[in-house]
Motif scaffolding. Structure first.
Motif, PDB file in Angstrom:
ATOM      1  N   MET A 214       0.837  -1.208   0.000  1.00  0.00           N
ATOM      2  CA  MET A 214       0.000   0.000   0.000  1.00  0.00           C
ATOM      3  C   MET A 214       0.860   1.241   0.000  1.00  0.00           C
ATOM      4  O   MET A 214       1.958   1.244   0.553  1.00  0.00           O
ATOM      5  N   LYS A 215       0.355   2.296  -0.613  1.00  0.00           N
ATOM      6  CA  LYS A 215       1.046   3.591  -0.618  1.00  0.00           C
ATOM      7  C   LYS A 215       0.187   4.636   0.075  1.00  0.00           C
ATOM      8  O   LYS A 215       0.564   5.204   1.086  1.00  0.00           O
ATOM      9  N   CYS A 216      -0.994   4.917  -0.493  1.00  0.00           N
ATOM     10  CA  CYS A 216      -1.806   6.006   0.081  1.00  0.00           C
ATOM     11  C   CYS A 216      -2.665   5.504   1.239  1.00  0.00           C
ATOM     12  O   CYS A 216      -2.875   6.222   2.207  1.00  0.00           O
ATOM     13  N   GLY A 217      -3.189   4.307   1.136  1.00  0.00           N
ATOM     14  CA  GLY A 217      -4.064   3.762   2.172  1.00  0.00           C
ATOM     15  C   GLY A 217      -5.493   4.269   2.083  1.00  0.00           C
ATOM     16  O   GLY A 217      -6.341   3.883   2.884  1.00  0.00           O
TER      17      GLY A 217
ATOM     18  N   GLY B   9      -7.382   4.694  -1.106  1.00  0.00           N
ATOM     19  CA  GLY B   9      -8.109   4.458  -2.341  1.00  0.00           C
ATOM     20  C   GLY B   9      -7.743   5.409  -3.469  1.00  0.00           C
ATOM     21  O   GLY B   9      -8.471   5.493  -4.455  1.00  0.00           O
ATOM     22  N   LEU B  10      -6.611   6.118  -3.371  1.00  0.00           N
ATOM     23  CA  LEU B  10      -6.258   7.107  -4.395  1.00  0.00           C
ATOM     24  C   LEU B  10      -5.209   6.621  -5.393  1.00  0.00           C
ATOM     25  O   LEU B  10      -5.238   7.010  -6.551  1.00  0.00           O
ATOM     26  N   CYS B  11      -4.260   5.789  -4.971  1.00  0.00           N
ATOM     27  CA  CYS B  11      -3.077   5.563  -5.814  1.00  0.00           C
ATOM     28  C   CYS B  11      -3.161   4.298  -6.665  1.00  0.00           C
ATOM     29  O   CYS B  11      -2.441   4.173  -7.648  1.00  0.00           O
ATOM     30  N   GLY B  12      -3.975   3.360  -6.312  1.00  0.00           N
ATOM     31  CA  GLY B  12      -4.116   2.138  -7.103  1.00  0.00           C
ATOM     32  C   GLY B  12      -3.078   1.058  -6.826  1.00  0.00           C
ATOM     33  O   GLY B  12      -3.077   0.033  -7.489  1.00  0.00           O
ATOM     34  N   HIS B  13      -2.194   1.261  -5.837  1.00  0.00           N
ATOM     35  CA  HIS B  13      -1.154   0.266  -5.566  1.00  0.00           C
ATOM     36  C   HIS B  13      -1.709  -1.074  -5.090  1.00  0.00           C
ATOM     37  O   HIS B  13      -1.045  -2.096  -5.216  1.00  0.00           O
ATOM     38  N   CYS B  14      -2.860  -1.047  -4.466  1.00  0.00           N
ATOM     39  CA  CYS B  14      -3.321  -2.247  -3.750  1.00  0.00           C
ATOM     40  C   CYS B  14      -4.469  -2.954  -4.462  1.00  0.00           C
ATOM     41  O   CYS B  14      -5.151  -3.758  -3.845  1.00  0.00           O
TER      42      CYS B  14
ATOM     43  N   ASP C  56     -10.043  -2.036  -4.369  1.00  0.00           N
ATOM     44  CA  ASP C  56      -8.915  -1.495  -3.603  1.00  0.00           C
ATOM     45  C   ASP C  56      -8.895  -2.202  -2.259  1.00  0.00           C
ATOM     46  O   ASP C  56      -9.865  -2.099  -1.490  1.00  0.00           O
TER      47      ASP C  56
ATOM     48  N   CYS D 136      -7.167  -1.367   0.287  1.00  0.00           N
ATOM     49  CA  CYS D 136      -7.076  -0.406   1.401  1.00  0.00           C
ATOM     50  C   CYS D 136      -8.428   0.171   1.796  1.00  0.00           C
ATOM     51  O   CYS D 136      -8.682   0.371   2.980  1.00  0.00           O
TER      52      CYS D 136
END
Ligand SMILES: Cc1cc2nc3c(=O)[nH]c(=O)nc-3n(C[C@H](O)[C@H](O)[C@H](O)COP(=O)(O)OP(=O)(O)OC[C@H]3O[C@@H](n4cnc5c(N)ncnc54)[C@H](O)[C@@H]3O)c2cc1C
Ligand code: FES
Length: 292
Positions: free
Chosen positions: A248-251, A253-258, A264, A266
């Motif tokens: 996870m990056k933003c945690g 729901g904004l960045c799409g990493h997860c 999402d 997160c």
């Protein structure tokens, strides 16, 4: 390039300053840290089992950790308790911290375990470090349940020496109407308990308490096989709740990493029902996990 709007309350996305106030080793590579928040954070005091925070260390970045103890489970307000396995740069730096060290905490984030159902017979299934995220869910139910509501806890560790939360395990073992099942994959001298994997004990644990619902956390392979075993034992997919883990990056729901398929982890999770996960082909990957 699309522009993503910041959250409505941008200040709420900034880290809350905190200090390490206590720590104790759980196993060779796992330690529980208690953080004291510099100022009260009502949202953290009101957090629910299964929710997580993003912990930041200056110069080392941020990573996600589940809240391992909470006021709803008996923790002191104003504190954040994390049980952390040392796997890389950030967790290595955290382990090097002394009492008094400064850290940052964003959150709480995500959807935790269902908040209702404390009076329903419940089975908790944990593998490895995955017992930490279930600790607050177990303690919250034991505090809120009606007398006589049976609870089973099934915990599998790699070796006797890697068992974490031994004080909690000892406390749960002597609670009324609690059935504790433990197993290790590799026995060692002095271990007189079971040897094997948790999946082999799922049917017996369900039967021991007449479990109507279950909560799971652990490495992906264990989650896949234990959830399937619970469904085979008669639990409805909607009554089996699984905590997933992804980078996870933003945690928020904004960045799409997860992403897992179209969800999402997160913000839609990290806790999903097995019914939801059956519709996500990638739910139980990748093969390695910090919860192993
Ligand atoms: C919602 C959530 C809750 C979490 N709760 C906890 C917790 O309570 N306790 C805890 O110890 N950890 C927890 N984690 C995992 C933790 O965030 C990661 O281990 C984190 O990456 C550690 O940072 P690092 O810089 O030390 O290691 P990194 O340098 O990021 O990772 C080192 C190695 O560990 C492995 N790894 C780390 N994270 C993952 C992952 N998500 N999936 C697969 N492999 C991975 C990889 O092999 C990687 O090379 C959680 C993760 C999520 C998403
Ligand atoms: S971590 Fe950024 S969308 Fe989930």
């Amino acid at each position: 390039m699309s522009v993503v709007a910041p959250p409505d309350d941008f200040a709420a996305a900034l880290p809350h300053p905190a200090r390490v106030v206590a720590m104790h080793d759980e196993a060779e590579d796992t330690r529980t840290f208690v953080l004291g928040l510099a100022t009260p954070v009502p949202a953290l005091d009101a957090a629910r089992p299964g929710q997580f925070v993003m912990l930041s260390l200056l110069g080392h970045g941020e990573a996600a950790f589940t809240l391992a103890h909470l006021p709803c489970a008996g923790a002191a307000p104003g504190t954040v308790t994390l049980t952390v396995r040392r796997v890389g740069a950030l967790t290595g730096a955290f382990f090097a911290c002394e009492v008094g060290a400064s850290v940052g905490v964003r959150g709480p984030f995500g959807r935790g375990f269902p908040q209702d159902g404390a009076d329903r017979p419940t089975l908790y299934v944990a593998g490895g470090c995955g017992l930490a995220p279930l600790r607050s869910a177990i303690d919250a139910q034991l505090r809120a349940r009606a007398a006589g509501t049976p609870v089973a806890i099934l915990y599998g560790a790699r070796t006797p020496g890697s068992r974490i939360l031994r004080a909690s395990l000892a406390g749960w073992r002597v609670q009324p109407d609690v059935a504790l099942f433990e197993t290790v994959e590799e026995a060692a001298p002095g271990w007189h308990g079971r040897t094997g994997v948790v999946t082999e004990l799922v049917a017996a644990a369900v039967a021991a308490v007449g479990a109507e619902r279950a909560a799971l956390c652990g490495p992906p392979g264990m989650l896949r096989s234990a959830a399937a075993a619970l469904a085979a034992a008669g639990l409805a997919p909607g009554a089996i709740h699984v905590a997933l883990e992804r980078y996870m990056k933003c945690g928020t729901g904004l960045c799409g990493h997860c992403y897992v398929n179209d969800r999402d982890v997160c913000s839609d999770g990290p806790v999903f029902s097995y019914g939801e996960l059956l519709a996500l082909p990638d739910a139980f990957g990748p093969a390695d996990s910090a919860f192993g």
